[in-house]
Design a protein around this motif. Structure first.
Motif, PDB file in Angstrom:
ATOM      1  N   LEU A  91       0.825  -1.206   0.000  1.00 30.26           N
ATOM      2  CA  LEU A  91       0.000   0.000   0.000  1.00 30.26           C
ATOM      3  C   LEU A  91       0.861   1.259   0.000  1.00 30.26           C
ATOM      4  CD1 LEU A  91      -2.943  -0.813   2.435  1.00 30.26           C
ATOM      5  CD2 LEU A  91      -3.055  -0.458  -0.020  1.00 30.26           C
ATOM      6  N   GLY A  92       1.966   1.232   0.760  1.00 35.86           N
ATOM      7  CA  GLY A  92       2.875   2.372   0.751  1.00 35.86           C
ATOM      8  C   GLY A  92       3.433   2.640  -0.636  1.00 35.86           C
ATOM      9  N   LEU A  93       3.754   1.552  -1.361  1.00 37.76           N
ATOM     10  CA  LEU A  93       4.290   1.692  -2.712  1.00 37.76           C
ATOM     11  C   LEU A  93       3.286   2.343  -3.654  1.00 37.76           C
ATOM     12  CD1 LEU A  93       6.376   1.121  -4.948  1.00 37.76           C
ATOM     13  CD2 LEU A  93       5.408  -1.186  -5.132  1.00 37.76           C
ATOM     14  N   ILE A  94       2.030   1.846  -3.649  1.00 32.61           N
ATOM     15  CA  ILE A  94       1.066   2.399  -4.608  1.00 32.61           C
ATOM     16  C   ILE A  94       0.693   3.844  -4.251  1.00 32.61           C
ATOM     17  CG2 ILE A  94       0.138   0.122  -5.189  1.00 32.61           C
ATOM     18  CD1 ILE A  94      -2.339   0.794  -3.574  1.00 32.61           C
ATOM     19  N   TRP A  95       0.786   4.206  -2.962  1.00 30.54           N
ATOM     20  CA  TRP A  95       0.505   5.587  -2.601  1.00 30.54           C
ATOM     21  C   TRP A  95       1.657   6.512  -2.995  1.00 30.54           C
ATOM     22  CZ3 TRP A  95      -3.618   8.363  -0.698  1.00 30.54           C
ATOM     23  CH2 TRP A  95      -4.767   7.626  -0.445  1.00 30.54           C
ATOM     24  N   VAL A  96       2.890   6.034  -2.900  1.00 30.85           N
ATOM     25  CA  VAL A  96       4.028   6.825  -3.383  1.00 30.85           C
ATOM     26  C   VAL A  96       3.917   7.022  -4.895  1.00 30.85           C
ATOM     27  CG1 VAL A  96       6.527   6.800  -3.757  1.00 30.85           C
ATOM     28  CG2 VAL A  96       5.595   6.192  -1.520  1.00 30.85           C
ATOM     29  N   VAL A  97       3.573   5.934  -5.612  1.00 31.36           N
ATOM     30  CA  VAL A  97       3.388   6.026  -7.063  1.00 31.36           C
ATOM     31  C   VAL A  97       2.258   7.006  -7.381  1.00 31.36           C
ATOM     32  CG1 VAL A  97       2.681   4.753  -9.126  1.00 31.36           C
ATOM     33  CG2 VAL A  97       4.300   3.725  -7.522  1.00 31.36           C
ATOM     34  N   GLN A  98       1.199   6.991  -6.576  1.00 29.27           N
ATOM     35  CA  GLN A  98       0.072   7.895  -6.797  1.00 29.27           C
ATOM     36  C   GLN A  98       0.491   9.356  -6.676  1.00 29.27           C
ATOM     37  OE1 GLN A  98      -2.837   7.889  -7.927  1.00 29.27           O
ATOM     38  NE2 GLN A  98      -3.806   9.743  -7.112  1.00 29.27           N
ATOM     39  N   ILE A  99       1.336   9.653  -5.705  1.00 32.13           N
ATOM     40  CA  ILE A  99       1.797  11.034  -5.527  1.00 32.13           C
ATOM     41  C   ILE A  99       2.574  11.492  -6.758  1.00 32.13           C
ATOM     42  CG2 ILE A  99       3.341  12.523  -4.192  1.00 32.13           C
ATOM     43  CD1 ILE A  99       2.627  10.818  -1.721  1.00 32.13           C
ATOM     44  N   VAL A 100       3.475  10.625  -7.235  1.00 36.12           N
ATOM     45  CA  VAL A 100       4.253  10.950  -8.432  1.00 36.12           C
ATOM     46  C   VAL A 100       3.332  11.074  -9.640  1.00 36.12           C
ATOM     47  CG1 VAL A 100       6.078  10.145  -9.986  1.00 36.12           C
ATOM     48  CG2 VAL A 100       6.305   9.804  -7.508  1.00 36.12           C
ATOM     49  N   ASN A 101       2.368  10.153  -9.740  1.00 35.59           N
ATOM     50  CA  ASN A 101       1.421  10.154 -10.860  1.00 35.59           C
ATOM     51  C   ASN A 101       0.566  11.420 -10.850  1.00 35.59           C
ATOM     52  OD1 ASN A 101       0.193   9.065 -13.114  1.00 35.59           O
ATOM     53  ND2 ASN A 101      -1.061   7.606 -11.987  1.00 35.59           N
ATOM     54  N   TRP A 102       0.066  11.793  -9.684  1.00 37.42           N
ATOM     55  CA  TRP A 102      -0.743  13.002  -9.550  1.00 37.42           C
ATOM     56  C   TRP A 102       0.059  14.249  -9.908  1.00 37.42           C
ATOM     57  CZ3 TRP A 102       0.381  16.689  -5.663  1.00 37.42           C
ATOM     58  CH2 TRP A 102      -0.527  17.762  -5.590  1.00 37.42           C
ATOM     59  N   ALA A 103       1.309  14.293  -9.458  1.00 34.09           N
ATOM     60  CA  ALA A 103       2.159  15.447  -9.754  1.00 34.09           C
ATOM     61  C   ALA A 103       2.417  15.586 -11.244  1.00 34.09           C
ATOM     62  CB  ALA A 103       3.492  15.321  -9.002  1.00 34.09           C
ATOM     63  N   GLY A 104       2.402  14.456 -11.952  1.00 37.07           N
ATOM     64  CA  GLY A 104       2.613  14.479 -13.400  1.00 37.07           C
ATOM     65  C   GLY A 104       1.337  14.456 -14.190  1.00 37.07           C
ATOM     66  N   ASP A 105       0.222  14.893 -13.557  1.00 39.70           N
ATOM     67  CA  ASP A 105      -1.086  14.956 -14.223  1.00 39.70           C
ATOM     68  C   ASP A 105      -1.499  13.580 -14.758  1.00 39.70           C
ATOM     69  OD1 ASP A 105      -3.399  16.256 -14.951  1.00 39.70           O
ATOM     70  OD2 ASP A 105      -2.637  16.867 -16.919  1.00 39.70           O
ATOM     71  N   TYR A 106      -1.190  12.537 -13.989  1.00 46.72           N
ATOM     72  CA  TYR A 106      -1.555  11.154 -14.288  1.00 46.72           C
ATOM     73  C   TYR A 106      -0.992  10.648 -15.620  1.00 46.72           C
ATOM     74  CZ  TYR A 106      -4.490  11.633 -10.231  1.00 46.72           C
ATOM     75  OH  TYR A 106      -4.921  11.838  -8.939  1.00 46.72           O
ATOM     76  N   GLY A 107       0.175  11.176 -15.937  1.00 49.50           N
ATOM     77  CA  GLY A 107       0.844  10.713 -17.156  1.00 49.50           C
ATOM     78  C   GLY A 107       1.282   9.257 -17.062  1.00 49.50           C
ATOM     79  N   LEU A 108       1.627   8.787 -15.845  1.00 45.49           N
ATOM     80  CA  LEU A 108       2.034   7.386 -15.686  1.00 45.49           C
ATOM     81  C   LEU A 108       0.896   6.440 -16.057  1.00 45.49           C
ATOM     82  CD1 LEU A 108       4.047   7.515 -12.319  1.00 45.49           C
ATOM     83  CD2 LEU A 108       4.950   7.417 -14.652  1.00 45.49           C
ATOM     84  N   SER A 109      -0.316   6.801 -15.645  1.00 42.53           N
ATOM     85  CA  SER A 109      -1.468   5.954 -15.970  1.00 42.53           C
ATOM     86  C   SER A 109      -1.706   5.901 -17.474  1.00 42.53           C
ATOM     87  CB  SER A 109      -2.732   6.474 -15.268  1.00 42.53           C
ATOM     88  OG  SER A 109      -2.608   6.361 -13.865  1.00 42.53           O
ATOM     89  N   TYR A 110      -1.541   7.040 -18.132  1.00 40.71           N
ATOM     90  CA  TYR A 110      -1.738   7.088 -19.581  1.00 40.71           C
ATOM     91  C   TYR A 110      -0.671   6.283 -20.327  1.00 40.71           C
ATOM     92  CZ  TYR A 110      -5.351  10.701 -19.242  1.00 40.71           C
ATOM     93  OH  TYR A 110      -6.508  11.389 -18.968  1.00 40.71           O
ATOM     94  N   HIS A 111       0.564   6.344 -19.860  1.00 38.57           N
ATOM     95  CA  HIS A 111       1.663   5.726 -20.591  1.00 38.57           C
ATOM     96  C   HIS A 111       1.929   4.275 -20.188  1.00 38.57           C
ATOM     97  CE1 HIS A 111       2.605  10.028 -21.364  1.00 38.57           C
ATOM     98  NE2 HIS A 111       2.981   9.547 -22.535  1.00 38.57           N
ATOM     99  N   TYR A 112       1.555   3.899 -18.950  1.00 32.29           N
ATOM    100  CA  TYR A 112       1.892   2.554 -18.459  1.00 32.29           C
ATOM    101  C   TYR A 112       0.667   1.730 -18.049  1.00 32.29           C
ATOM    102  CZ  TYR A 112       6.575   4.507 -18.417  1.00 32.29           C
ATOM    103  OH  TYR A 112       7.764   5.101 -18.786  1.00 32.29           O
ATOM    104  N   GLY A 113      -0.518   2.223 -18.413  1.00 32.64           N
ATOM    105  CA  GLY A 113      -1.723   1.423 -18.209  1.00 32.64           C
ATOM    106  C   GLY A 113      -1.882   0.409 -19.337  1.00 32.64           C
ATOM    107  N   ILE A 114      -2.963  -0.337 -19.305  1.00 36.96           N
ATOM    108  CA  ILE A 114      -3.225  -1.386 -20.304  1.00 36.96           C
ATOM    109  C   ILE A 114      -4.153  -0.854 -21.387  1.00 36.96           C
ATOM    110  CG2 ILE A 114      -4.240  -3.668 -20.689  1.00 36.96           C
ATOM    111  CD1 ILE A 114      -3.544  -4.381 -17.817  1.00 36.96           C
ATOM    112  N   ARG A 115      -3.710  -0.963 -22.638  1.00 35.36           N
ATOM    113  CA  ARG A 115      -4.574  -0.651 -23.775  1.00 35.36           C
ATOM    114  C   ARG A 115      -4.762  -1.937 -24.577  1.00 35.36           C
ATOM    115  NH1 ARG A 115      -5.957   3.998 -26.592  1.00 35.36           N
ATOM    116  NH2 ARG A 115      -4.305   5.253 -25.628  1.00 35.36           N
TER     117      ARG A 115
END
Length: 221
Positions: A25-49
């Motif tokens: 849980l600590g890991l996904i929350w740290v990733v969330q902070i980074v993702n939020w700071a980057g306007d959720y670019g991580l989700s767009y680039h590393y999610g599943i299409r």
């Protein structure tokens, strides 16, 4: 192995399971902070299409990514509860189950989801752990796990709604993750030696009879 020693092992594994889930849980929350700071670019680039071969690695990264604070908050509680219950019988087995669920959820979503959408979130793991906890007791023949599975099934029955097709929800990841958890319950079940149960009653009976005779002799009867 004595009951006391078995209990000590279970407590040690439960303690490890607790810290594993705290760390996850600590890991996904740290990733969330980074993702939020980057306007959720991580989700767009590393999610599943779906059907995009270049996005197949998203099977590994997508469970760590979310689309909003509400998204990660909604997943965190069930993820911790079901993850801990899935892990307390053994962290090593839990890691194998997690890999299977992630693979089933990710590939299922990649093959069947809308190719115009990008999938991300830990809910595939949540449903996978849910399915695993529901069936593990039956496959392992552990009464306590059967009871836990029944209680969780009754308390979280509303979760089954997430397995049904719904607009705007990645139900494919949920459904395939759930199936992956059930399959994991079978593949990672306890495999006891077939001859062990037959030997135990004889030994136990002999020991009890000897102890009883000794007590009678000590009493002078």
């Amino acid at each position: 192995m004595t009951d006391g020693h078995t209990a000590e092992i279970m407590i040690a594994e439960a303690r490890k399971a607790f810290w594993v889930m705290v760390g996850f849980l600590g890991l996904i929350w740290v990733v969330q902070i980074v993702n939020w700071a980057g306007d959720y670019g991580l989700s767009y680039h590393y999610g599943i299409r779906a059907w995009d071969v270049d996005r197949l690695p998203g099977i590994v990264s997508a469970p760590l990514l979310h689309w909003s604070w509400a998204h990660i908050e909604g997943n965190s509680g069930p993820l911790f509860i079901f993850g801990f219950l899935a892990a307390y019988r053994g962290v090593r087995k839990f890691l194998g189950v997690t890999g299977l669920i992630a693979l089933a959820s990710g590939l299922g979503s990649w093959f069947t989801a809308d190719s115009s959408a990008i999938g991300a979130g830990a809910s595939g793991l949540v449903f996978g752990y849910f399915g695993y906890v529901l069936v593990r007791g039956a496959f392992d023949r552990h009464l306590i796990d059967i009871v836990i599975g029944l209680v969780m099934g009754l308390c979280f029955a509303y979760q089954f709604a997430g397995l049904l097709p719904a607009e705007g929800i990645g139900w494919q990841a949920h459904a395939f993750g759930f199936v992956g958890g059930i399959v994991g319950g079978y593949l990672f079940r306890d495999r006891r030696p077939a001859h062990a149960p037959k030997q135990a009653p004889k030994a136990a009976t002999g020991d009890s009879r000897s102890a009883l005779l000794k007590e009678i002799e000590d009493l002078g009867l």
